[in-house]
Design an enzyme around this catalytic site. Structure first.
Site, PDB file in Angstrom:
ATOM      1  N   GLY A   1      33.764  28.748  38.022  1.00  0.00           N
ATOM      2  CA  GLY A   1      32.889  29.756  37.829  1.00  0.00           C
ATOM      3  C   GLY A   1      32.007  29.403  36.459  1.00  0.00           C
TER       4      GLY A   1
ATOM      5  N   ASP B   1      37.925  36.174  32.842  1.00  0.00           N
ATOM      6  CA  ASP B   1      38.986  36.967  33.064  1.00  0.00           C
ATOM      7  C   ASP B   1      40.103  37.245  32.191  1.00  0.00           C
ATOM      8  OD1 ASP B   1      37.657  37.859  35.280  1.00  0.00           O
ATOM      9  OD2 ASP B   1      38.829  36.823  36.860  1.00  0.00           O
TER      10      ASP B   1
ATOM     11  N   GLY C   1      37.235  40.826  37.353  1.00  0.00           N
ATOM     12  CA  GLY C   1      38.738  40.726  37.259  1.00  0.00           C
ATOM     13  C   GLY C   1      39.507  41.016  38.579  1.00  0.00           C
TER      14      GLY C   1
ATOM     15  N   ARG D   1      28.397  37.055  33.319  1.00  0.00           N
ATOM     16  CA  ARG D   1      28.747  35.897  33.174  1.00  0.00           C
ATOM     17  C   ARG D   1      27.449  34.872  32.632  1.00  0.00           C
ATOM     18  NH1 ARG D   1      32.700  33.187  35.744  1.00  0.00           N
ATOM     19  NH2 ARG D   1      33.425  33.964  37.592  1.00  0.00           N
TER      20      ARG D   1
END
Length: 366
Positions: free
Chosen positions: A14, A145, A188, A293
């Site tokens: 990601g 995370d 998360g 993000r």
């Protein structure tokens, strides 16, 4: 004249704020040394596999000013694991295949002297496997995370927490105005760091994280205490991987070629559970999703990411391969890839952060 040495940089998994700062840090530090050329592979190792190959020369013009931009100029993917690579068959189906030996061969043919792989736990497991096959590789930890155990903190995390906290602050005012319970879902999967930090920063009444399964009846009792004669309000932060004591995480099948299920939707599940358990208040749900993000990285993440980039190249210079850059005890250092991928960094129930949150009367539903 001696041929220049070649370094390949890539971003996998990601995206998150700070990736471009790492890329720029590697490239700028390399330019201080004579005889180095830095390239980037588009969409992780896919750039090497693609026909024609997609490799970008990371010149000063290409990397100038990119540290303030979110995302990654090299693009990224979570469908490019060379150990389990998705190969489309003639009938349109996808078959997973180990192409790691093919990748090693191609990189050697391209005469790369070093590889810097920027990514999370999955990416660094790939780094370890490729290092074991003889590739001179360095890892840089990346995950919003904050769940990599071999580093105290990862870049992108502080930006995600800031975005979540800003959003939470806005939900507090509308919750108060309408006497509602507002549920905000944050990222998360296995670790509740974003949710926990946001709950403390925003002043949440309830924080639900993957590490502490919740009892829905305890949550309803807590919410009822917030209301008197139909008036009151409450705000809940829930990590996408949170789950009830008797139940499972909320997920659905991932896309073709992806190794992960897609999390998301726990806010709506929790909302229904609260209603079914007798919560009388109006409930509204907000899922932040990929907002966390995106955008410009905060100053802390720009600094940390840049330091990681510089350190990665210095490890290359020292021929100290098979390592991952790490931030420990306020120092930028390095650990072996084996140590980097041996365990996750999760929230411990008896940690001071959790105890402090409980001291602030934040409920975890346990």
């Amino acid at each position: 004249m001696e041929k220049p040495k070649k370094l390949l940089v890539l971003t996998g998994g990601g995206d998150c704020p700070g990736l471009n700062a790492v890329i720029r840090g590697v490239a700028k530090r390399a330019r201080k040394e004579k005889g180095w050329e830095v390239y980037g592979s588009v969409e992780a190792f896919n750039g090497v596999f693609n026909e024609p190959q997609e490799l970008i020369r990371l010149t000063s013009k290409v990397t100038a000013g990119i540290h303030v931009k979110g995302g990654t100029i090299l693009k990224t993917t979570n469908k490019g694991n060379p150990l389990n690579f998705p190969v489309v068959q003639p009938d349109g189906s996808v078959q997973m295949s180990d192409r790691s030996d093919d990748l090693v061969r191609r990189l050697k043919e391209l005469k790369f002297d070093a590889i810097v792989n920027i990514g999370g736990d999955g990416s660094q497991k790939i780094s370890k496997a490729l290092y074991d096959k003889g590739l001179p590789i360095i890892g840089v930890p990346k995950t919003i995370d904050n769940d990599l155990a071999a580093t105290d903190v990862t870049f992108g995390f502080q930006t995600a927490v800031q975005i979540a906290t800003d959003s939470f602050d806005k939900l507090v005012t509308t919750a108060e105005s309408h006497h509602r319970v507002m549920i905000m879902e944050v990222m998360g999967r296995d670790a509740g760091w974003i949710a926990l930090h946001t709950a403390i920063a925003g002043g949440a009444e309830i924080c639900l994280i993957p590490e502490i399964p919740y009892d829905i009846h305890k949550l309803v009792r807590r919410l009822n205490l917030r209301y008197k004669k139909g008036r009151g309000f409450a705000n809940i932060v829930v990590a996408e991987g949170a789950k009830p004591k008797e139940g499972t995480i909320t997920s659905r099948a991932g896309e073709k070629g992806s190794e992960h299920v897609r999390l998301g939707g726990v806010a709506y599940q929790l909302s229904q559970q609260l209603k079914d358990a007798g919560c009388k208040a109006e409930i509204r749900e907000t899922v932040l999703g990929h907002v966390q993000r995106g955008g410009t990285p905060v100053a802390f993440d720009r600094v940390l990411a840049t330091l990681f980039g510089v350190k990665a190249f210095e490890l290359v210079l020292a021929n100290d391969f098979g390592k991952m850059v790490s931030f420990r005890n306020n120092t930028v250092t390095a650990v072996t890839l084996e140590e980097a991928t041996s365990s996750h960094h999760v929230v411990e129930k008896d940690s001071y952060l959790v105890q402090a949150a409980k001291g602030l009367n934040i409920s975890f539903g346990d």
